[in-house]
Design a protein around this motif. Structure first.
Motif, PDB file in Angstrom:
ATOM      1  N   SER A   1       4.577  -8.621  11.721  1.00 41.97           N
ATOM      2  CA  SER A   1       4.270  -8.685  10.294  1.00 41.97           C
ATOM      3  C   SER A   1       3.138  -7.712  10.008  1.00 41.97           C
ATOM      4  O   SER A   1       2.111  -7.733  10.687  1.00 41.97           O
ATOM      5  N   ILE A   2       3.352  -6.867   9.008  1.00 34.40           N
ATOM      6  CA  ILE A   2       2.402  -5.798   8.695  1.00 34.40           C
ATOM      7  C   ILE A   2       2.249  -5.686   7.185  1.00 34.40           C
ATOM      8  O   ILE A   2       3.224  -5.808   6.437  1.00 34.40           O
ATOM      9  N   TYR A   3       1.023  -5.465   6.736  1.00 38.07           N
ATOM     10  CA  TYR A   3       0.728  -5.187   5.334  1.00 38.07           C
ATOM     11  C   TYR A   3       0.093  -3.801   5.242  1.00 38.07           C
ATOM     12  O   TYR A   3      -0.679  -3.419   6.118  1.00 38.07           O
ATOM     13  N   TYR A   4       0.357  -3.108   4.139  1.00 35.25           N
ATOM     14  CA  TYR A   4      -0.317  -1.852   3.836  1.00 35.25           C
ATOM     15  C   TYR A   4      -0.803  -1.858   2.400  1.00 35.25           C
ATOM     16  O   TYR A   4      -0.151  -2.422   1.510  1.00 35.25           O
ATOM     17  N   ALA A   5      -1.914  -1.201   2.156  1.00 35.10           N
ATOM     18  CA  ALA A   5      -2.318  -0.906   0.791  1.00 35.10           C
ATOM     19  C   ALA A   5      -1.335   0.101   0.208  1.00 35.10           C
ATOM     20  O   ALA A   5      -0.813   0.971   0.916  1.00 35.10           O
ATOM     21  N   ASP A   6      -1.092  -0.005  -1.088  1.00 40.07           N
ATOM     22  CA  ASP A   6      -0.149   0.915  -1.732  1.00 40.07           C
ATOM     23  C   ASP A   6      -0.565   2.371  -1.554  1.00 40.07           C
ATOM     24  O   ASP A   6       0.286   3.257  -1.448  1.00 40.07           O
ATOM     25  N   SER A   7      -1.859   2.611  -1.502  1.00 41.26           N
ATOM     26  CA  SER A   7      -2.370   3.976  -1.425  1.00 41.26           C
ATOM     27  C   SER A   7      -2.053   4.671  -0.104  1.00 41.26           C
ATOM     28  O   SER A   7      -2.136   5.899  -0.014  1.00 41.26           O
ATOM     29  N   VAL A   8      -1.685   3.889   0.926  1.00 36.70           N
ATOM     30  CA  VAL A   8      -1.424   4.493   2.231  1.00 36.70           C
ATOM     31  C   VAL A   8       0.007   4.294   2.717  1.00 36.70           C
ATOM     32  O   VAL A   8       0.388   4.832   3.766  1.00 36.70           O
ATOM     33  N   LYS A   9       0.799   3.531   1.987  1.00 37.65           N
ATOM     34  CA  LYS A   9       2.190   3.287   2.396  1.00 37.65           C
ATOM     35  C   LYS A   9       2.948   4.595   2.560  1.00 37.65           C
ATOM     36  O   LYS A   9       2.863   5.482   1.723  1.00 37.65           O
ATOM     37  N   GLY A  10       3.684   4.696   3.655  1.00 34.86           N
ATOM     38  CA  GLY A  10       4.457   5.894   3.932  1.00 34.86           C
ATOM     39  C   GLY A  10       3.672   6.988   4.626  1.00 34.86           C
ATOM     40  O   GLY A  10       4.264   7.972   5.082  1.00 34.86           O
ATOM     41  N   ARG A  11       2.356   6.833   4.709  1.00 33.15           N
ATOM     42  CA  ARG A  11       1.511   7.843   5.370  1.00 33.15           C
ATOM     43  C   ARG A  11       0.803   7.287   6.600  1.00 33.15           C
ATOM     44  O   ARG A  11       0.600   8.010   7.580  1.00 33.15           O
ATOM     45  N   PHE A  12       0.386   6.021   6.549  1.00 35.85           N
ATOM     46  CA  PHE A  12      -0.356   5.398   7.639  1.00 35.85           C
ATOM     47  C   PHE A  12       0.536   4.383   8.352  1.00 35.85           C
ATOM     48  O   PHE A  12       1.373   3.722   7.720  1.00 35.85           O
ATOM     49  N   THR A  13       0.302   4.213   9.657  1.00 34.73           N
ATOM     50  CA  THR A  13       1.021   3.228  10.441  1.00 34.73           C
ATOM     51  C   THR A  13       0.035   2.469  11.319  1.00 34.73           C
ATOM     52  O   THR A  13      -0.709   3.087  12.093  1.00 34.73           O
ATOM     53  N   ILE A  14       0.037   1.148  11.192  1.00 38.87           N
ATOM     54  CA  ILE A  14      -0.786   0.301  12.046  1.00 38.87           C
ATOM     55  C   ILE A  14       0.088  -0.225  13.184  1.00 38.87           C
ATOM     56  O   ILE A  14       1.266  -0.534  12.985  1.00 38.87           O
ATOM     57  N   SER A  15      -0.489  -0.318  14.366  1.00 40.67           N
ATOM     58  CA  SER A  15       0.221  -0.859  15.525  1.00 40.67           C
ATOM     59  C   SER A  15      -0.804  -1.471  16.471  1.00 40.67           C
ATOM     60  O   SER A  15      -2.014  -1.253  16.317  1.00 40.67           O
ATOM     61  N   ARG A  16      -0.322  -2.223  17.439  1.00 39.60           N
ATOM     62  CA  ARG A  16      -1.237  -2.813  18.414  1.00 39.60           C
ATOM     63  C   ARG A  16      -0.554  -2.837  19.777  1.00 39.60           C
ATOM     64  O   ARG A  16       0.670  -2.975  19.864  1.00 39.60           O
ATOM     65  N   ASN A  17      -1.378  -2.748  20.806  1.00 38.81           N
ATOM     66  CA  ASN A  17      -0.929  -2.881  22.185  1.00 38.81           C
ATOM     67  C   ASN A  17      -1.713  -4.033  22.783  1.00 38.81           C
ATOM     68  O   ASN A  17      -2.890  -3.869  23.139  1.00 38.81           O
ATOM     69  N   ASN A  18      -1.093  -5.197  22.877  1.00 44.04           N
ATOM     70  CA  ASN A  18      -1.809  -6.380  23.338  1.00 44.04           C
ATOM     71  C   ASN A  18      -2.179  -6.294  24.817  1.00 44.04           C
ATOM     72  O   ASN A  18      -3.149  -6.916  25.245  1.00 44.04           O
TER      73      ASN A  18
END
Length: 123
Positions: free
Chosen positions: A57-74
């Motif tokens: 589950s991921i949320y983005y601010a509208d200002s960064v959608k399509g440009r930024f990607t959040i991810s994690r490596n547990n």
């Protein structure tokens, strides 16, 4: 306590890319949703992106959608923010934050914060 250390900031031209990393230590990383926020001088801290414990589950601010990607490596206790097509208005100090169990777009709900890393985008 959870300790968070950001890295990867710097100076980049508009249209360029950066990848921020946030290394966590101290508590079970998978108990925490993670978020990225940013704050430019004289402005309020602004939500950028958030990810739940498993990355499903991921949320983005509208200002960064399509440009930024959040991810994690547990396995590495690390969260990332890949930033592409950067704009001068993305210039800010970027902070990662940890929120016990719950995702949120609200900064006051986060329990732990890193020291921040400066991102400067030149025009």
């Amino acid at each position: 306590q959870v300790q968070l250390v950001e890295s990867g900031g710097g100076l980049v031209q508009a249209g360029g890319s950066l990848r921020l990393s946030c290394a966590a230590s101290g508590r079970t990383f998978t108990n925490y949703a993670m978020g990225w926020f940013r704050q430019d001088e004289g402005k309020a801290r602004e939500f950028v992106a958030a990810i739940n414990w498993g990355g499903g589950s991921i949320y983005y601010a509208d200002s960064v959608k399509g440009r930024f990607t959040i991810s994690r490596n547990n396995a590495k206790n690390t969260v990332y923010l890949q930033m592409n097509m950067l704009k001068p208005e993305d210039t800010a100090v970027y902070y990662c934050a940890a929120n016990y169990l719950h995702m949120s777009t609200s900064a006051p709900e986060y329990d732990y914060w890193g020291q921040g890393t400066q991102v400067t985008v030149s025009s």
